[in-house]
Write an enzyme that holds these catalytic residues in place. Structure first.
Site, PDB file in Angstrom:
ATOM      1  N   ALA A 152       0.814  -1.217   0.000  1.00 18.96           N
ATOM      2  CA  ALA A 152       0.000   0.000   0.000  1.00 18.96           C
ATOM      3  C   ALA A 152       0.848   1.268   0.000  1.00 18.96           C
ATOM      4  O   ALA A 152       0.427   2.301  -0.513  1.00 18.96           O
ATOM      5  CB  ALA A 152      -0.955   0.000   1.194  1.00 18.96           C
ATOM      6  N   THR A 153       2.048   1.204   0.552  1.00 17.98           N
ATOM      7  CA  THR A 153       2.928   2.374   0.509  1.00 17.98           C
ATOM      8  C   THR A 153       3.204   2.767  -0.938  1.00 17.98           C
ATOM      9  O   THR A 153       3.050   3.933  -1.327  1.00 17.98           O
ATOM     10  CB  THR A 153       4.268   2.073   1.229  1.00 17.98           C
ATOM     11  OG1 THR A 153       3.989   1.767   2.594  1.00 17.98           O
ATOM     12  CG2 THR A 153       5.220   3.246   1.142  1.00 17.98           C
ATOM     13  N   ASN A 176      -5.646   3.587  10.331  1.00 18.10           N
ATOM     14  CA  ASN A 176      -4.845   2.497  10.882  1.00 18.10           C
ATOM     15  C   ASN A 176      -4.655   2.579  12.390  1.00 18.10           C
ATOM     16  O   ASN A 176      -4.377   1.580  13.041  1.00 18.10           O
ATOM     17  CB  ASN A 176      -3.489   2.451  10.186  1.00 18.10           C
ATOM     18  CG  ASN A 176      -2.852   3.807  10.047  1.00 18.10           C
ATOM     19  OD1 ASN A 176      -3.376   4.678   9.347  1.00 18.10           O
ATOM     20  ND2 ASN A 176      -1.744   4.016  10.731  1.00 18.10           N
ATOM     21  N   GLN A 207      -6.667  -0.833   5.299  1.00 17.36           N
ATOM     22  CA  GLN A 207      -7.277  -1.360   6.519  1.00 17.36           C
ATOM     23  C   GLN A 207      -8.753  -1.722   6.319  1.00 17.36           C
ATOM     24  O   GLN A 207      -9.416  -2.135   7.267  1.00 17.36           O
ATOM     25  CB  GLN A 207      -7.177  -0.329   7.662  1.00 17.36           C
ATOM     26  CG  GLN A 207      -5.772   0.012   8.102  1.00 17.36           C
ATOM     27  CD  GLN A 207      -5.136  -1.077   8.964  1.00 17.36           C
ATOM     28  OE1 GLN A 207      -5.778  -2.038   9.386  1.00 17.36           O
ATOM     29  NE2 GLN A 207      -3.852  -0.920   9.244  1.00 17.36           N
ATOM     30  N   SER A 264      -3.239  -3.689   0.498  1.00 20.50           N
ATOM     31  CA  SER A 264      -2.022  -4.316   1.002  1.00 20.50           C
ATOM     32  C   SER A 264      -2.278  -5.775   1.351  1.00 20.50           C
ATOM     33  O   SER A 264      -3.252  -6.086   2.026  1.00 20.50           O
ATOM     34  CB  SER A 264      -1.535  -3.561   2.247  1.00 20.50           C
ATOM     35  OG  SER A 264      -0.461  -4.253   2.839  1.00 20.50           O
ATOM     36  N   GLY A 265      -1.396  -6.658   0.891  1.00 19.30           N
ATOM     37  CA  GLY A 265      -1.561  -8.091   1.161  1.00 19.30           C
ATOM     38  C   GLY A 265      -1.467  -8.443   2.628  1.00 19.30           C
ATOM     39  O   GLY A 265      -2.275  -9.221   3.153  1.00 19.30           O
ATOM     40  N   HIS A 266      -0.497  -7.852   3.328  1.00 13.99           N
ATOM     41  CA  HIS A 266      -0.238  -8.315   4.695  1.00 13.99           C
ATOM     42  C   HIS A 266      -1.205  -7.763   5.730  1.00 13.99           C
ATOM     43  O   HIS A 266      -1.123  -8.119   6.903  1.00 13.99           O
ATOM     44  CB  HIS A 266       1.224  -8.056   5.095  1.00 13.99           C
ATOM     45  CG  HIS A 266       1.570  -6.637   5.407  1.00 13.99           C
ATOM     46  ND1 HIS A 266       1.614  -6.170   6.695  1.00 13.99           N
ATOM     47  CD2 HIS A 266       1.923  -5.594   4.619  1.00 13.99           C
ATOM     48  CE1 HIS A 266       1.978  -4.891   6.675  1.00 13.99           C
ATOM     49  NE2 HIS A 266       2.172  -4.518   5.425  1.00 13.99           N
ATOM     50  N   THR A 321       9.252  -7.560 -12.872  1.00 16.11           N
ATOM     51  CA  THR A 321       8.717  -8.920 -12.947  1.00 16.11           C
ATOM     52  C   THR A 321       7.777  -9.187 -11.777  1.00 16.11           C
ATOM     53  O   THR A 321       8.116  -8.890 -10.632  1.00 16.11           O
ATOM     54  CB  THR A 321       9.880  -9.935 -12.922  1.00 16.11           C
ATOM     55  OG1 THR A 321      10.768  -9.622 -13.994  1.00 16.11           O
ATOM     56  CG2 THR A 321       9.380 -11.355 -13.058  1.00 16.11           C
ATOM     57  N   CYS A 361       7.012   4.993  16.116  1.00 18.45           N
ATOM     58  CA  CYS A 361       7.962   5.413  17.129  1.00 18.45           C
ATOM     59  C   CYS A 361       9.290   5.613  16.431  1.00 18.45           C
ATOM     60  O   CYS A 361      10.114   4.722  16.374  1.00 18.45           O
ATOM     61  CB  CYS A 361       8.068   4.332  18.190  1.00 18.45           C
ATOM     62  SG  CYS A 361       9.038   4.803  19.590  1.00 18.45           S
TER      63      CYS A 361
HETATM   64  C1  LIG Z   1      -0.150  -0.720   6.543  1.00 21.46           C
HETATM   65  C2  LIG Z   1      -0.733   0.452   5.882  1.00 21.46           C
HETATM   66  C3  LIG Z   1      -0.101   1.036   4.772  1.00 21.46           C
HETATM   67  C4  LIG Z   1       1.208   0.539   4.239  1.00 21.46           C
HETATM   68  O1  LIG Z   1       1.033  -0.729   3.643  1.00 21.46           O
HETATM   69  P1  LIG Z   1       2.303  -1.601   3.192  1.00 21.46           P
HETATM   70  O2  LIG Z   1       1.679  -2.671   2.354  1.00 21.46           O
HETATM   71  O3  LIG Z   1       2.922  -2.097   4.444  1.00 21.46           O
HETATM   72  O4  LIG Z   1       3.195  -0.711   2.407  1.00 21.46           O
HETATM   73  C5  LIG Z   1      -0.696   2.123   4.193  1.00 21.46           C
HETATM   74  N1  LIG Z   1      -1.857   2.617   4.665  1.00 21.46           N
HETATM   75  C6  LIG Z   1      -2.498   2.082   5.707  1.00 21.46           C
HETATM   76  C7  LIG Z   1      -3.785   2.665   6.160  1.00 21.46           C
HETATM   77  C8  LIG Z   1      -1.959   0.985   6.352  1.00 21.46           C
HETATM   78  O5  LIG Z   1      -2.572   0.469   7.397  1.00 21.46           O
END
Ligand SMILES: *Cc1c(COP(=O)(O)O)cnc(C)c1O
Length: 397
Positions: free
Chosen positions: A76-77, A156, A184, A204-206, A244, A330
């Site tokens: 997501a970044t 978040n 989120q 974001s996948g994670h 890729t 932090c």
């Molecule tokens: C975690 C998060 C991101 C960043 O996502 P990544 O996949 O870790 O780069 C961006 N925006 C929000 C609201 C998030 O919670």
């Protein structure tokens, strides 16, 4: 009551564990299915391409999009950078204004700061005590120079949702593109690109039980949203994101999105019950527990509370069995109060007393009950000791 396994993970907004079903789906693509999904001349490539195509379809389906509208990124970044910088830079000859809000994720804020250094104009909307933007203020901020409105779907730190459908409708009416950071939101609340009328959405996948290092940007095709890519290369992802494809990560992201689709509603109900149990339990055992941000307009898995008279860093040092966070980055040695909570109008003392408790797919009732007991004991202990000093930066991890 059975004692849960320690430590207990209560930081689901920071990241989520990879669902075992996702790991299962990924493994072949970390081993013998190694082909380059862009290799058109042999079976190794076709096998990976088919897997990436399925993943793209699964991600698209989860948000009501067409697979052609999904651009895979590293997370997501990157998606936020691509959406915000991409749109503003593409339209810079005619439009140079962007509207966002004060509680956006750091990567949105920093992308926008980069644009400000390039000379773009930005309006930062405030939020009310609940953490929600004011639609009239948004409407008043739109000018004929506005290229993009970027407002996150779910915060978040406090888990608060924004009125996406209304924002989307307003943007469409005024001919302004609408981007939302939905990292989120997807898999947590109903999120559909048509209902919300968004033109761009970051995923974001994670954050949804998939692997780290993969995400997506939804880019509307009808009418087609134009944006500049961030970097140059082989023209993959419709020229918007060269490089890729990491097939295994795509497969994991797709599997995670499919599971989220199938299980979201049931999971949301379970998490709402667990969160109510947690909040009721804390309030039954402790005075001075306040919820930060709207409790109603909030994803089920988030609770952000302040314990009056407590320094949250000190409290977390005491609660070593619980994986918690303040929600604010932090950074290096300095500890600043959360800019999100400050935007809500929280006094410094209450912002410093805040803790984000993130519940998720693998959180159990036994874990919640253990957490309530641990909070009650440690907060009471620290309050009895009087004003607890903040720990030294070296103690922070
Ligand atoms: C975690 C998060 C991101 C960043 O996502 P990544 O996949 O870790 O780069 C961006 N925006 C929000 C609201 C998030 O919670």
């Amino acid at each position: 009551m059975s004692k849960p396994k320690l430590p207990i993970y209560l930081d689901y907004q920071s990241t989520t564990p990879v669902d075992p079903r996702v790991v299962e789906a990924m493994l072949p693509f970390l081993a013998d299915k190694f082909g380059n999904a862009h290799s058109r001349t042999h079976a190794f490539g076709w096998e990976s391409e088919a897997a990436a195509d399925l993943a793209r379809e699964q991600v698209a389906t989860a948000i009501g999009a067409d697979p052609k509208e999904i651009v895979f990124t590293s997370g997501a970044t990157e998606s936020n950078n691509l959406a915000i910088k991409g749109v503003l830079r593409f339209h810079k000859k005619k439009k140079n204004h962007l509207i966002t809000c004060l509680t956006e994720h750091k990567c949105v804020v920093e992308s926008i700061r980069d644009l400000m250094r390039e000379g773009f104009d930005v309006t930062f909307l405030g939020v009310d005590r609940e953490g929600r933007i004011d639609l009239d203020a948004l409407e008043a901020a739109v000018t004929e120079k506005t290229a993009l409105v970027s407002i996150m779907a779910v915060n978040n730190e406090i888990g608060v949702t924004q009125p996406l459908e209304k924002i989307g409708a307003l943007c469409r009416e005024r001919g302004v593109l609408f981007h939302t950071d939905a990292a989120q939101a997807v898999g947590k609340v109903a999120f559909d690109v048509e209902t919300a009328k968004v033109d761009l959405a970051s995923l974001s996948g994670h954050k949804l039980y998939g692997p780290k290092g993969i995400g997506a940007l939804y880019v509307r095709l009808k009418p087609r949203v134009r944006l500049e890519p961030l970097f140059s290369g082989g023209g993959q992802e419709q020229g918007l994101r060269a490089g890729t494809l990491p097939t295994a990560l795509c497969v994991g992201f797709g599997a995670a999105a499919a599971i989220a689709m199938a299980e979201r509603e049931e999971e949301a109900g379970r998490l709402l019950r667990l969160r109510a149990r947690l909040l009721d339990g804390l309030r039954a055992r402790l005075d001075g527990v306040t919820v930060n941000g709207s409790l109603e307009a909030r994803v089920p898995g988030n609770l952000n509370v302040s314990f009056a008279g407590i320094n949250s860093e000190t409290l977390m040092m005491e609660l070593r069995d619980l994986a918690l966070s303040t929600g604010s980055a932090c950074s290096s040695a300095s500890h600043e109060p959360s800019y999100v909570l400050k935007a809500l109008g929280l006094e410094d003392a209450l912002a410093d007393a805040s803790i984000r408790i993130g519940l998720g797919r693998f959180t159990t009732e036994a874990e919640i009950d253990y957490a309530i007991g641990a909070f009650a004991e440690k907060v009471a202990k620290l309050r009895a000791q009087g004003a607890a000093p903040a720990p030294q930066p070296a103690a922070m991890r």
